[in-house]
Design a protein around this motif. Structure first.
Motif, PDB file in Angstrom:
ATOM      1  N   LEU A  36      51.777  54.221  46.953  1.00 10.31           N
ATOM      2  CA  LEU A  36      53.156  53.873  46.651  1.00 10.31           C
ATOM      3  C   LEU A  36      53.167  52.411  46.227  1.00 10.31           C
ATOM      4  N   ARG A  37      53.628  52.150  45.020  1.00  7.42           N
ATOM      5  CA  ARG A  37      53.718  50.777  44.498  1.00  7.42           C
ATOM      6  C   ARG A  37      55.178  50.349  44.519  1.00  7.42           C
ATOM      7  N   ALA A  38      55.437  49.191  45.118  1.00  6.72           N
ATOM      8  CA  ALA A  38      56.809  48.679  45.181  1.00  6.72           C
ATOM      9  C   ALA A  38      56.802  47.179  44.937  1.00  6.72           C
ATOM     10  N   GLN A  39      57.738  46.741  44.104  1.00  4.93           N
ATOM     11  CA  GLN A  39      57.933  45.326  43.835  1.00  4.93           C
ATOM     12  C   GLN A  39      59.412  45.027  43.980  1.00  4.93           C
ATOM     13  N   GLY A  40      59.716  43.835  44.471  1.00  7.17           N
ATOM     14  CA  GLY A  40      61.112  43.449  44.596  1.00  7.17           C
ATOM     15  C   GLY A  40      61.268  42.250  45.504  1.00  7.17           C
ATOM     16  N   LYS A  41      62.459  42.149  46.092  1.00  5.05           N
ATOM     17  CA  LYS A  41      62.725  41.031  46.994  1.00  5.05           C
ATOM     18  C   LYS A  41      63.713  41.460  48.061  1.00  5.05           C
ATOM     19  N   ALA A  42      63.628  40.756  49.204  1.00 10.45           N
ATOM     20  CA  ALA A  42      64.578  40.937  50.296  1.00 10.45           C
ATOM     21  C   ALA A  42      65.263  39.597  50.502  1.00 10.45           C
ATOM     22  N   GLU A  43      66.580  39.638  50.695  1.00 10.13           N
ATOM     23  CA  GLU A  43      67.320  38.396  50.898  1.00 10.13           C
ATOM     24  C   GLU A  43      68.402  38.617  51.949  1.00 10.13           C
ATOM     25  N   LEU A  44      68.782  37.533  52.566  1.00  8.76           N
ATOM     26  CA  LEU A  44      69.822  37.564  53.577  1.00  8.76           C
ATOM     27  C   LEU A  44      71.162  37.368  52.871  1.00  8.76           C
ATOM     28  N   ILE A  45      72.051  38.332  52.995  1.00  6.65           N
ATOM     29  CA  ILE A  45      73.361  38.238  52.355  1.00  6.65           C
ATOM     30  C   ILE A  45      74.280  37.365  53.184  1.00  6.65           C
ATOM     31  N   SER A  46      74.324  37.650  54.476  1.00  5.66           N
ATOM     32  CA  SER A  46      75.196  36.915  55.380  1.00  5.66           C
ATOM     33  C   SER A  46      74.388  36.501  56.603  1.00  5.66           C
ATOM     34  N   VAL A  47      74.227  35.200  56.790  1.00  7.60           N
ATOM     35  CA  VAL A  47      73.453  34.694  57.920  1.00  7.60           C
ATOM     36  C   VAL A  47      74.134  35.054  59.235  1.00  7.60           C
ATOM     37  N   SER A  48      75.438  34.926  59.295  1.00 11.29           N
ATOM     38  CA  SER A  48      76.166  35.181  60.545  1.00 11.29           C
ATOM     39  C   SER A  48      76.135  36.665  60.937  1.00 11.29           C
ATOM     40  N   LEU A  49      76.179  37.568  59.958  1.00  4.37           N
ATOM     41  CA  LEU A  49      76.168  38.999  60.256  1.00  4.37           C
ATOM     42  C   LEU A  49      74.766  39.589  60.259  1.00  4.37           C
ATOM     43  N   GLY A  50      73.810  38.905  59.665  1.00  4.36           N
ATOM     44  CA  GLY A  50      72.437  39.412  59.609  1.00  4.36           C
ATOM     45  C   GLY A  50      72.247  40.520  58.588  1.00  4.36           C
ATOM     46  N   GLU A  51      73.078  40.551  57.550  1.00  5.06           N
ATOM     47  CA  GLU A  51      72.960  41.579  56.518  1.00  5.06           C
ATOM     48  C   GLU A  51      71.778  41.268  55.608  1.00  5.06           C
ATOM     49  N   ILE A  52      70.916  42.266  55.411  1.00  5.87           N
ATOM     50  CA  ILE A  52      69.732  42.112  54.567  1.00  5.87           C
ATOM     51  C   ILE A  52      69.885  43.009  53.347  1.00  5.87           C
ATOM     52  N   ARG A  53      69.615  42.454  52.184  1.00  5.39           N
ATOM     53  CA  ARG A  53      69.646  43.225  50.938  1.00  5.39           C
ATOM     54  C   ARG A  53      68.221  43.334  50.416  1.00  5.39           C
ATOM     55  N   VAL A  54      67.795  44.567  50.138  1.00  8.25           N
ATOM     56  CA  VAL A  54      66.450  44.821  49.625  1.00  8.25           C
ATOM     57  C   VAL A  54      66.611  45.463  48.259  1.00  8.25           C
ATOM     58  N   GLN A  55      66.065  44.791  47.226  1.00  6.16           N
ATOM     59  CA  GLN A  55      66.145  45.291  45.853  1.00  6.16           C
ATOM     60  C   GLN A  55      64.745  45.392  45.283  1.00  6.16           C
ATOM     61  N   GLY A  56      64.541  46.363  44.398  1.00  7.59           N
ATOM     62  CA  GLY A  56      63.247  46.458  43.756  1.00  7.59           C
ATOM     63  C   GLY A  56      63.060  47.757  43.012  1.00  7.59           C
ATOM     64  N   ARG A  57      61.803  48.072  42.777  1.00  2.96           N
ATOM     65  CA  ARG A  57      61.408  49.282  42.064  1.00  2.96           C
ATOM     66  C   ARG A  57      60.195  49.860  42.749  1.00  2.96           C
ATOM     67  N   LEU A  58      60.161  51.194  42.857  1.00  5.84           N
ATOM     68  CA  LEU A  58      58.981  51.829  43.432  1.00  5.84           C
ATOM     69  C   LEU A  58      58.535  52.996  42.571  1.00  5.84           C
ATOM     70  N   ALA A  59      57.249  53.301  42.689  1.00  2.64           N
ATOM     71  CA  ALA A  59      56.656  54.432  41.974  1.00  2.64           C
ATOM     72  C   ALA A  59      55.631  55.083  42.892  1.00  2.64           C
ATOM     73  N   VAL A  60      55.701  56.420  42.992  1.00  5.93           N
ATOM     74  CA  VAL A  60      54.781  57.170  43.847  1.00  5.93           C
ATOM     75  C   VAL A  60      54.753  58.624  43.383  1.00  5.93           C
ATOM     76  N   THR A  61      53.645  59.287  43.655  1.00  2.14           N
ATOM     77  CA  THR A  61      53.527  60.717  43.399  1.00  2.14           C
ATOM     78  C   THR A  61      53.493  61.422  44.744  1.00  2.14           C
ATOM     79  N   MET A  62      54.367  62.417  44.893  1.00  6.55           N
ATOM     80  CA  MET A  62      54.467  63.172  46.134  1.00  6.55           C
ATOM     81  C   MET A  62      54.072  64.620  45.857  1.00  6.55           C
ATOM     82  N   SER A  63      53.574  65.300  46.881  1.00  7.88           N
ATOM     83  CA  SER A  63      53.262  66.721  46.743  1.00  7.88           C
ATOM     84  C   SER A  63      53.855  67.477  47.925  1.00  7.88           C
ATOM     85  N   THR A  64      54.204  68.726  47.659  1.00 12.70           N
ATOM     86  CA  THR A  64      54.826  69.580  48.661  1.00 12.70           C
ATOM     87  C   THR A  64      54.694  71.027  48.208  1.00 12.70           C
TER      88      THR A  64
END
Length: 173
Positions: A36-64
């Motif tokens: 699984l390949r993923a690139q992006g960033k995580a940032e704190l939206i609100s320091v007082s509330l502790g909200e975390i925003r995670v943005q990026g792109r991922l690519a993976v092959t799954m089987s089932t």
């Protein structure tokens, strides 16, 4: 990869990860068959509330197993994601009711930060189709004999319906 609140208070945390197959546990039948390949960033939206925003792109092959014939099926997941996480304590303190009324989708984390693999697992599970088939024209398994209809045609006839239930067809709703 663990993203701590201390790191996020100082700056956004970029990530470029390759997660080997078998590292993340999915829903039981869905298996990761490539890194699984993923690139992006995580940032704190609100320091007082502790909200975390995670943005990026991922690519993976799954089987089932195919939902129609049980042969192996492959699912390619290649998508952008934008997730918001709040501390679990905020959800218990009444924040969930406010968010549900505003129709905002938010995930929750517990502890001093967020495990990136948990966020990536969530993206993959949400991106997978509800019904996974090996190919669009899959004919499935015969309900009478169990033969895979993609490999060989069978001469089975559907079993007749139990007559005890036939009166229900005449009911008008």
């Amino acid at each position: 990869m663990f993203i701590s609140l201390q790191q996020l208070e100082q700056r956004a945390v970029p990530f470029d990860v390759s997660v080997p197959a078998g590292t993340i546990e999915y829903d039981g039948k869905l298996q990761q068959s490539s890194d699984l390949r993923a690139q992006g960033k995580a940032e704190l939206i609100s320091v007082s509330l502790g909200e975390i925003r995670v943005q990026g792109r991922l690519a993976v092959t799954m089987s089932t197993p195919c939902d129609r014939c049980l042969e192996p099926a492959v699912v390619e997941v290649n998508r952008n994601f934008d997730l918001v996480y709040m501390p679990e304590a905020e959800g218990r303190a009444g924040g969930r009711e406010e968010l549900e009324e505003g129709a905002v989708e938010v995930g929750y984390y517990d502890g001093p930060g967020l495990e990136l693999n948990d966020a990536l697992r969530e993206v993959v599970l949400l991106a997978a189709p509800m019904q996974i088939v090996c190919r669009q024209d899959c004919r499935g398994i015969c309900p009478v004999c169990g033969q895979n209809r993609n490999q060989r045609e069978c001469d089975c006839r559907p079993q007749p319906v139990d007559d005890r239930w036939s009166k229900l067809k005449s009911l008008k709703v």
